[in-house]
Design a protein around this motif. Structure first.
Motif, PDB file in Angstrom:
ATOM      1  N   GLY A  88       0.810  -1.222   0.000  1.00 56.84           N
ATOM      2  CA  GLY A  88       0.000   0.000   0.000  1.00 56.84           C
ATOM      3  C   GLY A  88       0.838   1.264   0.000  1.00 56.84           C
ATOM      4  O   GLY A  88       0.425   2.283   0.539  1.00 56.84           O
ATOM      5  N   THR A  89       2.023   1.203  -0.596  1.00 60.59           N
ATOM      6  CA  THR A  89       2.894   2.376  -0.675  1.00 60.59           C
ATOM      7  C   THR A  89       3.139   2.752  -2.128  1.00 60.59           C
ATOM      8  O   THR A  89       2.950   1.943  -3.026  1.00 60.59           O
ATOM      9  N   LYS A  90       3.577   3.969  -2.322  1.00 66.36           N
ATOM     10  CA  LYS A  90       3.905   4.428  -3.669  1.00 66.36           C
ATOM     11  C   LYS A  90       5.346   4.040  -3.978  1.00 66.36           C
ATOM     12  O   LYS A  90       6.200   4.000  -3.094  1.00 66.36           O
ATOM     13  N   MET A  91       5.607   3.776  -5.254  1.00 65.41           N
ATOM     14  CA  MET A  91       6.964   3.403  -5.661  1.00 65.41           C
ATOM     15  C   MET A  91       7.947   4.522  -5.340  1.00 65.41           C
ATOM     16  O   MET A  91       9.055   4.261  -4.862  1.00 65.41           O
ATOM     17  N   ALA A  92       7.572   5.766  -5.573  1.00 59.48           N
ATOM     18  CA  ALA A  92       8.468   6.888  -5.313  1.00 59.48           C
ATOM     19  C   ALA A  92       8.824   6.967  -3.838  1.00 59.48           C
ATOM     20  O   ALA A  92       9.985   7.223  -3.484  1.00 59.48           O
ATOM     21  N   ASP A  93       7.841   6.739  -2.956  1.00 55.81           N
ATOM     22  CA  ASP A  93       8.106   6.765  -1.516  1.00 55.81           C
ATOM     23  C   ASP A  93       9.077   5.653  -1.133  1.00 55.81           C
ATOM     24  O   ASP A  93       9.988   5.854  -0.325  1.00 55.81           O
TER      25      ASP A  93
END
Length: 106
Positions: A88-93
């Motif tokens: 549930g995280t963004k790739m950029a993060d």
């Protein structure tokens, strides 16, 4: 060379749907009253809204971001994307976190 522009005006007819939508937006948080005529809501009664949570403490001003572009094999990109989606995280993060871990501030 000058191009003369043609001015065209449009008249948008109001519809019952638009009026109903505007009324709904104006009365968010209200629920239909029990009196109905022909399936149409004739009145709205106010509903007490839940209290809003306390505002979060003011965050420190964010540092200006800079673009970082790399080429990776499609298979690696797919694996990272699937793992991030599962977490549930963004790739950029995730990439920022990995880079911060590998290159901590001195």
């Amino acid at each position: 060379m000058t191009k003369a522009g043609k001015s065209v005006s449009f008249k948008v007819p109001t519809s019952k749907l638009a009026t109903g939508a505007d009324a709904w937006i104006a009365n968010r948080g209200a629920e239909p009253a029990s009196d109905r005529e022909g399936g149409n809501v004739t009145a709205l009664k106010a509903v007490e809204a839940a209290p809003l949570p306390a505002p979060a403490p003011a965050a420190a001003p964010k540092e200006k971001m800079s673009r970082f572009t790399i080429d990776v094999p499609e298979s690696l990109h797919r694996r990272v994307k699937m793992q991030c989606a599962g977490r549930g995280t963004k790739m950029a993060d995730m990439m920022r976190e990995l880079l911060e871990r590998e290159f901590p501030e001195a």
